[in-house]
Enzyme design. Structure first.
Site, PDB file in Angstrom:
ATOM      1  N   SER A  43      -3.551   5.536  -6.258  1.00 49.65           N
ATOM      2  CA  SER A  43      -3.167   4.570  -7.298  1.00 49.65           C
ATOM      3  C   SER A  43      -4.354   4.084  -8.130  1.00 49.65           C
ATOM      4  CB  SER A  43      -2.496   3.357  -6.662  1.00 49.65           C
ATOM      5  OG  SER A  43      -3.339   2.785  -5.683  1.00 49.65           O
ATOM      6  N   ASP A 328      -3.325  -7.093  -8.716  1.00 49.42           N
ATOM      7  CA  ASP A 328      -2.263  -7.296  -7.730  1.00 49.42           C
ATOM      8  C   ASP A 328      -2.877  -7.206  -6.337  1.00 49.42           C
ATOM      9  OD1 ASP A 328      -2.589  -4.618  -7.112  1.00 49.42           O
ATOM     10  OD2 ASP A 328      -0.667  -3.968  -7.930  1.00 49.42           O
ATOM     11  N   HIS A 331      -5.138  -3.745  -6.288  1.00 46.52           N
ATOM     12  CA  HIS A 331      -5.733  -3.048  -7.435  1.00 46.52           C
ATOM     13  C   HIS A 331      -6.452  -4.003  -8.372  1.00 46.52           C
ATOM     14  CE1 HIS A 331      -2.086  -0.918  -6.041  1.00 46.52           C
ATOM     15  NE2 HIS A 331      -2.904   0.119  -6.043  1.00 46.52           N
TER      16      HIS A 331
END
Ligand SMILES: *[C@@H]1O[C@H](CO)[C@@H](O)[C@H](O)[C@H]1NC(C)=O
Ligand SMILES: *[C@@H]1O[C@H](CO)[C@@H](O)[C@H](O)[C@H]1NC(C)=O
Length: 366
Positions: A43, A328, A331
């Protein structure tokens, strides 16, 4: 780059005295310095590949992801750009799109295969594109490239290219979830499995002509807001970070060994773990007001639920993402990503070693 190759096409047509062919085929000579960027990983580097999977869209498909730079959600897990977006800019390349994005793509500039949630091992997360599957896609792309150019030109391009990785973090978070009290020897064995499989992947890329490998290493996993939310007083969880440290030592050793055993193999490792430690310990030094709680999410440390599961749940959102290290629970914000990119690209040996990415790009591989 786009305009250079375009001009070459036009010239070719003029000299040949021909009417313009229906497509100016990619059989032009690429300038010798053109270095493509291929991206693999999780991610931290996924620009939206997971949007094209046949599974429920992830929260990053929804507002407020993307709000700062793109003004819409792109599938990136941040308020704005990710590290590969900045790196492409520093390399004078256009932003590298997700490999799975439909429509024509300029593979001569690179491609991004990263998938949020991915691990080195498929069993880390069967729902996303694990590293072996990313490699399968990469091989498919190599075929297309060889068809568009010719074998020799494609080979040269693959040799000049940089292969940028962010992978492993999810494997260790998964291992920690399943084996919270693993013994030291079990941890070492698992690190061996991850590094063993990663080495196989790197040798495959080398076999296809790849020479320049760059890594962002495993981060300070225990200090993510999502890890803090499970501890007393929101302290960092020690165990996931210890796994990351073991991994990072083994990764540095493995890459060093590959450089000495494979002719022409060159690498760079950006110490992401250290960069995050420094910002966690001393946020204001790096311009952050908050390095524990995320900008977006709900619950302790806003550790989860950013985007509110497609608007079904409430969540909190900070006003200025740039004040935060984390967007978040897992991240960084665009501001953090920009700082990391600068270290990866131009940082000294205490950030990126044994050479930084700029030096890796500029290396001429015989
Ligand atoms: C791990 O060990 C701790 C204390 O040593 C214990 O409280 C916890 O329940 C153990 N966790 C598991 C999953 O066995
Ligand atoms: C690769 O991973 C598998 C588990 O998926 C493991 O059994 C195998 O030993 C690993 N290979 C290497 C070379 O470490």
């Amino acid at each position: 780059m786009a305009s250079l190759s375009f001009h070459f096409c036009v010239l070719m047509v003029m000299f040949a005295g021909l009417i313009s062919p229906p497509i100016c085929h990619a059989r032009f000579q690429e300038p010798k310095k053109h270095v493509p960027l291929f991206i693999l990983g999780d991610s931290l580097f996924d620009p939206g590949n997971n949007l094209y999977l046949n599974t429920t869209p992830e929260s990053s498909a929804f507002w407020p992801y993307g709000e700062t730079f793109f003004k819409r959600a792109t599938g990136r897990f941040s308020d704005g750009r990710l590290v590969p977006d900045f790196i492409a800019e520093y390399m004078n390349l256009p932003m590298i799109p997700p490999y799975l994005q439909p429509g024509p793509q300029r593979f001569i500039d690179g491609s991004n295969f990263a998938s949020a949630g991915a691990g080195v091992l498929p069993e880390t997360n069967f729902e996303v594109i694990s590293l072996p599957q990313q490699l399968m896609y990469f091989k498919g792309m190599v075929k297309v490239l060889k068809h568009q150019l010719d074998d020799a030109e494609a080979k040269k391009l693959l040799k000049r290219a940089v292969y940028l990785f962010s992978i492993g973090g999810n494997d260790y978070l998964h291992f920690y979830d399943e084996n919270t009290n693993a013994s030291q020897s079990e941890k070492r064995e698992y690190v061996g499995i991850i590094i063993g499989n990663l080495t196989i992947a790197l040798k495959e890329i080398y076999g296809l002509g790849g020479r320049k490998i760059a890594f962002q290493n495993a981060g300070l996993l225990g200090c993510l807001p999502s890890s803090r939310s499970g501890t007393k007083n929101g302290a960092c969880a020690e165990k996931p970070s210890a796994l990351a440290r073991l991994h990072n030592m083994a990764l540095a050793k493995a890459l060093k060994e590959l450089e000495s055993s494979l002719p022409g193999f060159k690498y760079a490792i950006f110490d992401y773990y250290k960069a995050i430690s420094q910002r966690t310990d001393n946020p204001s030094k790096y311009g952050f007001k908050e390095a524990k709680t995320a900008c977006c999410g709900s619950g302790p440390y806003r550790a989860s639920n950013c985007g509110g599961e497609r608007g079904r749940k409430k969540f909190e959102l900070c006003r200025i993402p740039g004040d935060y290290l984390w967007f978040d629970g897992g991240h960084g914000t665009e501001r953090a990503n920009r700082q990391l990119s600068e270290l990866l690209w131009g940082g000294g040996p205490s950030s990126t070693a044994p050479r930084n990415l700029k030096q890796l790009v500029e290396l001429e591989i015989m």
